[in-house]
Design a protein around this motif. Structure first.
Motif, mmCIF file in Angstrom:
data_model
loop_
_atom_site.group_PDB
_atom_site.id
_atom_site.type_symbol
_atom_site.label_atom_id
_atom_site.label_comp_id
_atom_site.label_asym_id
_atom_site.label_seq_id
_atom_site.Cartn_x
_atom_site.Cartn_y
_atom_site.Cartn_z
ATOM 1 N N GLU A 4 50.014 35.456 44.245
ATOM 2 C CA GLU A 4 49.659 36.405 43.178
ATOM 3 C C GLU A 4 49.153 37.717 43.776
ATOM 4 O O GLU A 4 48.953 38.691 43.051
ATOM 5 C CB GLU A 4 48.534 35.823 42.317
ATOM 6 N N PHE A 5 48.913 37.710 45.081
ATOM 7 C CA PHE A 5 48.168 38.819 45.667
ATOM 8 C C PHE A 5 49.046 39.808 46.425
ATOM 9 O O PHE A 5 49.853 39.419 47.254
ATOM 10 C CB PHE A 5 47.088 38.266 46.602
ATOM 11 N N THR A 6 48.869 41.083 46.104
ATOM 12 C CA THR A 6 49.520 42.154 46.853
ATOM 13 C C THR A 6 48.401 43.004 47.456
ATOM 14 O O THR A 6 47.220 42.789 47.173
ATOM 15 C CB THR A 6 50.369 43.039 45.925
ATOM 16 N N SER A 7 48.812 44.001 48.224
ATOM 17 C CA SER A 7 47.808 44.858 48.873
ATOM 18 C C SER A 7 46.920 45.572 47.848
ATOM 19 O O SER A 7 45.788 45.935 48.159
ATOM 20 C CB SER A 7 48.494 45.869 49.782
ATOM 21 N N GLU A 8 47.429 45.729 46.610
ATOM 22 C CA GLU A 8 46.630 46.390 45.565
ATOM 23 C C GLU A 8 45.306 45.670 45.340
ATOM 24 O O GLU A 8 44.273 46.300 45.122
ATOM 25 C CB GLU A 8 47.397 46.423 44.239
ATOM 26 N N PHE A 9 45.351 44.341 45.353
ATOM 27 C CA PHE A 9 44.149 43.533 45.114
ATOM 28 C C PHE A 9 43.115 43.798 46.206
ATOM 29 O O PHE A 9 41.951 44.077 45.919
ATOM 30 C CB PHE A 9 44.538 42.052 45.065
ATOM 31 N N PHE A 10 43.557 43.712 47.456
ATOM 32 C CA PHE A 10 42.612 43.849 48.571
ATOM 33 C C PHE A 10 42.101 45.287 48.674
ATOM 34 O O PHE A 10 40.927 45.519 48.923
ATOM 35 C CB PHE A 10 43.274 43.381 49.874
ATOM 36 N N ARG A 11 43.017 46.249 48.459
ATOM 37 C CA ARG A 11 42.614 47.654 48.495
ATOM 38 C C ARG A 11 41.608 47.927 47.373
ATOM 39 O O ARG A 11 40.600 48.611 47.575
ATOM 40 C CB ARG A 11 43.849 48.548 48.326
ATOM 41 N N GLY A 12 41.871 47.370 46.198
ATOM 42 C CA GLY A 12 40.956 47.537 45.062
ATOM 43 C C GLY A 12 39.576 46.969 45.373
ATOM 44 O O GLY A 12 38.556 47.577 45.055
ATOM 45 N N ASN A 13 39.535 45.801 46.026
ATOM 46 C CA ASN A 13 38.247 45.197 46.382
ATOM 47 C C ASN A 13 37.485 46.074 47.379
ATOM 48 O O ASN A 13 36.267 46.242 47.266
ATOM 49 C CB ASN A 13 38.456 43.799 46.975
ATOM 50 N N ARG A 14 38.221 46.641 48.335
ATOM 51 C CA ARG A 14 37.550 47.511 49.319
ATOM 52 C C ARG A 14 37.015 48.768 48.641
ATOM 53 O O ARG A 14 35.912 49.213 48.929
ATOM 54 C CB ARG A 14 38.526 47.900 50.440
ATOM 55 N N MET A 15 37.812 49.322 47.701
ATOM 56 C CA MET A 15 37.358 50.528 47.003
ATOM 57 C C MET A 15 36.104 50.245 46.196
ATOM 58 O O MET A 15 35.156 51.027 46.199
ATOM 59 C CB MET A 15 38.460 51.044 46.075
ATOM 60 N N ARG A 16 36.088 49.097 45.519
ATOM 61 C CA ARG A 16 34.915 48.755 44.704
ATOM 62 C C ARG A 16 33.683 48.543 45.569
ATOM 63 O O ARG A 16 32.588 48.933 45.210
ATOM 64 C CB ARG A 16 35.200 47.507 43.855
#
Ligand code: MN
Length: 405
Positions: A4-16
């Motif tokens: 289910e996971f793309t780089s968007e998820f991980f990048r979003g977590n880092r941004m938050r």
């Protein structure tokens, strides 16, 4: 199985995380390291859950750096023999997965980081846990401590800020991809438990059931177990974390199962107690008391609830049930805890017992286990039933509706 996971998820977590913590201080977070099992044999690698949450990368010993407008991951250099023995670490795969700006080798990465760390007063990281957890009786993965030591060696005066609170706060509320993955892990687990219940009379030992658990999880696309499963027949069920799973089922009246598949890095944590023979009156009374406590717990769960108050209410309700069963005469913490020695609920996510701040009231998007149990060693009866629920705006959604209880 498709992730289910793309780089968007991980990048979003880092941004938050950078929004929560602030952008002024560099963030340096370490992965878990490989652990010796025996000789030159390692335990199967499992990433630090918070490192995974920020990167999606399952490389041992990697380091994530977020500084100013750049994000990069330092990966350990591979010796030629490691590439041959362990397979190559592919930069483009890591870039695509994590969405960071660059993947850098150990020497170049630490040269860059070294220069920066020497000039700054503070850096934020995930503080390592104690090296030995007395309560659980085990050693923790030294990955975070190794990173902390390395930073201190470069700049002994540097202040280390702890990011654990922020990452925990984020991990407690599940995002749609996380929920979908947890639901898949739950479905695989409930299907497997359903199969075992149907074929219960075919098993002669606890380990035959354990063998079918791992076989089903792998065949259904899970990575394996989220935690070592508990397959406890008869009196073994009174040992809460029994997991030797090597006893014979002959003579046992029931078997308690507590298990969960792991999908991507997400856990299910489910369980039930199945009878190998007709339940007698006493066993039915104990089983129904556990079901009643489960129903009571469900009725309490909703946004705003404090877990501590919830557990106190359940303790009292459980006390009433234990009185009805003739096990206790007075409802007090000590008397209740003699037969119900563990908590009812914990968060579930990347870890089966997920990172959580139990002072924080419940919110929609949190996933909890509900696992009341009654253990009566003097009668060789132990019953636990565990479901996973999602906190919604109105109350709960039982995610393990398909669990055969
Ligand atoms: Mn549990």
């Amino acid at each position: 199985m498709k992730s289910e996971f793309t780089s968007e998820f991980f990048r979003g977590n880092r941004m938050r995380l950078r929004t929560l913590y602030g952008r002024a201080t560099p963030i340096v977070v370490g992965a878990s390291g490989l652990l010796q099992r025996n000789g030159d044999n390692t335990y199967p690698f499992r990433q630090d859950s918070s490192f995974w949450y920020l990167t999606g990368i399952n490389v041992a010993g990697a380091v994530l750096v977020m500084d100013k407008d750049t994000e990069y991951i330092i990966v350990p250099d591979q010796q030629a023999h490691q590439t041959i023995f362990d397979g190559p670490i592919l930069e483009e795969v890591l870039l695509g997965r994590s969405g960071v700006d660059a993947i850098v080798g150990e020497q170049e990465g630490w040269r860059q980081l070294n220069k920066r760390l020497k000039r700054i007063k503070r850096v934020a990281t995930l503080i390592p846990p104690e090296p030995y957890l007395d309560f659980y009786g085990f050693y923790t993965n030294p990955g975070r401590a190794v990173l902390q030591e390395k930073i201190k060696t470069i700049n002994a005066q540097i202040e280390l800020h702890d990011l654990r609170g922020h990452v925990t706060a984020m991990r407690m509320v599940k995002q749609p991809q996380e929920l979908a993955t947890i639901k898949t892990a739950i479905k695989i687990t409930t299907d497997t438990l359903g199969y075992i219940k149907t074929h219960l009379r075919d098993y002669k030992s606890e380990y035959e059931i354990e063998a079918d658990l791992i076989q089903a999880y792998l065949r259904k696309g899970a990575k394996g177990h989220a935690f070592h499963p508990i397959v406890a027949a008869g009196k073994n069920a009174c040992t809460i974390h029994y997991n030797i799973n090597n006893d014979s089922l002959s003579g046992a009246r029931f078997v308690l199962l507590d298990t969960g598949a792991e999908v991507d890095e997400y856990a299910a944590d489910l369980g039930s107690t199945y009878w190998l023979t007709e339940r007698n009156k006493r066993e039915t009374a104990v089983y129904e008391a556990v079901i009643a406590v489960q129903g009571f717990a469900y009725s309490l769960l909703k946004p705003g609830v404090l877990i501590k108050e919830y557990e106190t209410q359940i303790e009292h309700y459980m006390g009433e049930k234990l009185c009805e069963l003739g096990l206790i005469t007075e409802i007090e913490r000590e008397t209740v805890r003699k037969y119900f020695p563990h908590a009812t609920s914990h968060h579930v996510g990347l870890d089966a017992h997920d990172a959580a701040d139990y002072q924080r009231p419940l919110e929609p998007g949190m996933v909890l286990a509900v696992e009341p149990g009654i253990y009566i060693p003097e009668e060789s009866i132990g019953v636990r039933i565990e479901n996973n629920v999602l906190i919604t705006r109105e109350g709960i959604e039982i995610l393990s509706q398909d669990l055969v209880q």
